[in-house]
Write a protein that holds these residues in place. Structure first.
Motif, PDB file in Angstrom:
ATOM      1  N   TYR A 139       0.687  -0.955   0.372  1.00  0.00           N
ATOM      2  CA  TYR A 139      -0.023  -0.671   0.058  1.00  0.00           C
ATOM      3  C   TYR A 139       1.185   1.114  -0.237  1.00  0.00           C
ATOM      4  CZ  TYR A 139      -3.348  -3.563   1.215  1.00  0.00           C
ATOM      5  OH  TYR A 139      -4.285  -5.190   1.689  1.00  0.00           O
ATOM      6  N   GLY A 140       1.713   0.816  -0.192  1.00  0.00           N
ATOM      7  CA  GLY A 140       3.451   2.349  -0.262  1.00  0.00           C
ATOM      8  C   GLY A 140       3.822   2.142   0.732  1.00  0.00           C
ATOM      9  N   LYS A 141       4.549   3.154   0.552  1.00  0.00           N
ATOM     10  CA  LYS A 141       5.650   3.624   1.701  1.00  0.00           C
ATOM     11  C   LYS A 141       5.213   4.261   2.793  1.00  0.00           C
ATOM     12  CE  LYS A 141       9.395   2.373   0.347  1.00  0.00           C
ATOM     13  NZ  LYS A 141      10.147   0.869  -0.033  1.00  0.00           N
ATOM     14  N   PHE A 142       3.895   4.989   2.618  1.00  0.00           N
ATOM     15  CA  PHE A 142       3.344   5.133   4.126  1.00  0.00           C
ATOM     16  C   PHE A 142       3.201   4.253   4.472  1.00  0.00           C
ATOM     17  CE2 PHE A 142      -0.198   6.563   6.169  1.00  0.00           C
ATOM     18  CZ  PHE A 142       0.220   8.167   6.775  1.00  0.00           C
ATOM     19  N   ALA A 143       1.873   3.786   4.698  1.00  0.00           N
ATOM     20  CA  ALA A 143       1.790   2.403   5.202  1.00  0.00           C
ATOM     21  C   ALA A 143       2.313   1.618   5.573  1.00  0.00           C
ATOM     22  CB  ALA A 143       0.904   1.738   4.010  1.00  0.00           C
ATOM     23  N   GLN A 144       3.798   1.412   4.752  1.00  0.00           N
ATOM     24  CA  GLN A 144       4.850   0.460   5.379  1.00  0.00           C
ATOM     25  C   GLN A 144       5.024   0.887   6.555  1.00  0.00           C
ATOM     26  OE1 GLN A 144       7.923  -0.545   2.448  1.00  0.00           O
ATOM     27  NE2 GLN A 144       7.603  -2.579   3.272  1.00  0.00           N
ATOM     28  N   LYS A 145       5.957   2.144   5.938  1.00  0.00           N
ATOM     29  CA  LYS A 145       6.544   3.304   7.667  1.00  0.00           C
ATOM     30  C   LYS A 145       5.426   3.132   8.849  1.00  0.00           C
ATOM     31  CE  LYS A 145       8.588   7.124   9.089  1.00  0.00           C
ATOM     32  NZ  LYS A 145       8.883   9.136   8.910  1.00  0.00           N
ATOM     33  N   ARG A 146       4.032   2.995   8.075  1.00  0.00           N
ATOM     34  CA  ARG A 146       3.467   3.400   9.692  1.00  0.00           C
ATOM     35  C   ARG A 146       3.356   2.065  10.372  1.00  0.00           C
ATOM     36  NH1 ARG A 146      -0.884   7.749  10.120  1.00  0.00           N
ATOM     37  NH2 ARG A 146       0.678   9.346   9.419  1.00  0.00           N
ATOM     38  N   VAL A 147       3.277   1.130   9.399  1.00  0.00           N
ATOM     39  CA  VAL A 147       2.675  -0.321  10.226  1.00  0.00           C
ATOM     40  C   VAL A 147       4.149  -0.742  11.382  1.00  0.00           C
ATOM     41  CG1 VAL A 147       3.850  -2.118   8.783  1.00  0.00           C
ATOM     42  CG2 VAL A 147       1.844  -2.401  10.122  1.00  0.00           C
ATOM     43  N   LYS A 148       5.464  -0.213  10.339  1.00  0.00           N
ATOM     44  CA  LYS A 148       6.289  -0.680  11.319  1.00  0.00           C
ATOM     45  C   LYS A 148       6.404   0.046  12.591  1.00  0.00           C
ATOM     46  CE  LYS A 148      11.275  -0.719  11.210  1.00  0.00           C
ATOM     47  NZ  LYS A 148      11.834  -0.081  12.391  1.00  0.00           N
ATOM     48  N   ARG A 149       5.895   1.282  12.993  1.00  0.00           N
ATOM     49  CA  ARG A 149       5.831   2.047  14.097  1.00  0.00           C
ATOM     50  C   ARG A 149       4.559   1.688  14.785  1.00  0.00           C
ATOM     51  NH1 ARG A 149       6.076   7.618  15.120  1.00  0.00           N
ATOM     52  NH2 ARG A 149       6.401   7.736  17.388  1.00  0.00           N
ATOM     53  N   LEU A 150       3.389   1.468  13.913  1.00  0.00           N
ATOM     54  CA  LEU A 150       2.376   0.703  15.593  1.00  0.00           C
ATOM     55  C   LEU A 150       3.029  -0.066  15.465  1.00  0.00           C
ATOM     56  CD1 LEU A 150      -0.647   2.132  12.664  1.00  0.00           C
ATOM     57  CD2 LEU A 150       0.330   3.030  15.360  1.00  0.00           C
ATOM     58  N   HIS A 151       3.423  -1.615  15.109  1.00  0.00           N
ATOM     59  CA  HIS A 151       3.989  -2.821  15.387  1.00  0.00           C
ATOM     60  C   HIS A 151       5.050  -2.095  16.626  1.00  0.00           C
ATOM     61  CE1 HIS A 151       5.425  -6.563  16.166  1.00  0.00           C
ATOM     62  NE2 HIS A 151       6.032  -6.644  15.860  1.00  0.00           N
TER      63      HIS A 151
END
Length: 214
Positions: A173-185
């Motif tokens: 879903y793009g770099k934005f979601a990938q960065k967010r998912v890492k942070r939220l995890h």
């Protein structure tokens, strides 16, 4: 993929055929479930969209679900819920108690918003959900571009559960979601995960390992 999905519960998918923008035919739905059988998936929550643009009724979804259960002969346990857009239609059905809850106790609701804009009264709607006795689960929070990390903190403080899309980890879903998912995890904010599967061809992809299930 058995090492990824053995015993897995898919909490969010669009496999119920012909009811939204997901799987369209019974044959494709059964093909997905046969693959899930081979992978050792334990349970699947079918979560078709309900929104003003896709105004599925509870009765129609239940009828289609019964058709799928009659056609499917595998070992995956199938459950029906919905992915509810927090719009005017949701407000009406919440008030009327006309809902398809998720979870073994039937006391959670899977909800979503526009990716780009919050609902007119996001926080008030969450309060209404809780007043009705439900616990809200926010679908794929990593994909909402309008949300800030302060918003996530506030949502968790209000008791909102988070559902992660597996493919967000892989950058689908793009770099934005990938960065967010890492942070939220890293903040241990995810409670459940799901495939959010819409197409049969997604089965051929390399799936990331689930990082949270309950």
């Amino acid at each position: 993929m058995a090492e990824v999905f053995s015993g897995y519960t898919d909490w969010h998918c669009h496999i119920l055929p012909g009811v939204d923008d997901g799987i369209q035919t019974m044959d494709d739905a059964l093909a997905v479930l046969r693959q899930y059988d081979e992978w050792g998936v334990s349970d699947v929550w079918l979560t078709p969209h309900i929104m003003e643009d896709i105004p599925n009724t509870t009765a129609a979804l239940k009828a289609r679900f019964e058709e799928l259960k009659q056609a499917y002969t595998g070992s995956v346990s199938l459950h029906l819920a919905a992915e509810n857009m927090m719009d005017n239609l949701f407000e009406e059905r919440l008030a009327a108690g006309d809902l398809l809850p998720i979870g073994p106790k039937g006391d959670h609701l899977l909800v979503e918003t526009s990716y780009f804009n919050p609902p007119m009264d996001l926080w008030g709607t969450i309060d209404k959900i809780k007043e009705k006795g439900y616990k809200p689960i926010l679908a794929h929070p990593e994909r909402y571009v309008y949300m800030t990390y302060d918003d996530y903190d506030r949502l968790k403080a209000k008791g909102v559960l988070f559902q992660m899309n597996l493919f967000s980890q892989a950058g689908a879903y793009g770099k934005f979601a990938q960065k967010r998912v890492k942070r939220l995890h890293e903040k241990h904010y995810y409670d459940i995960s799901g495939t959010d599967l819409h197409r049969l061809k997604m089965l051929a992809a390399k799936w990331p390992a689930p990082i949270h299930t309950i």
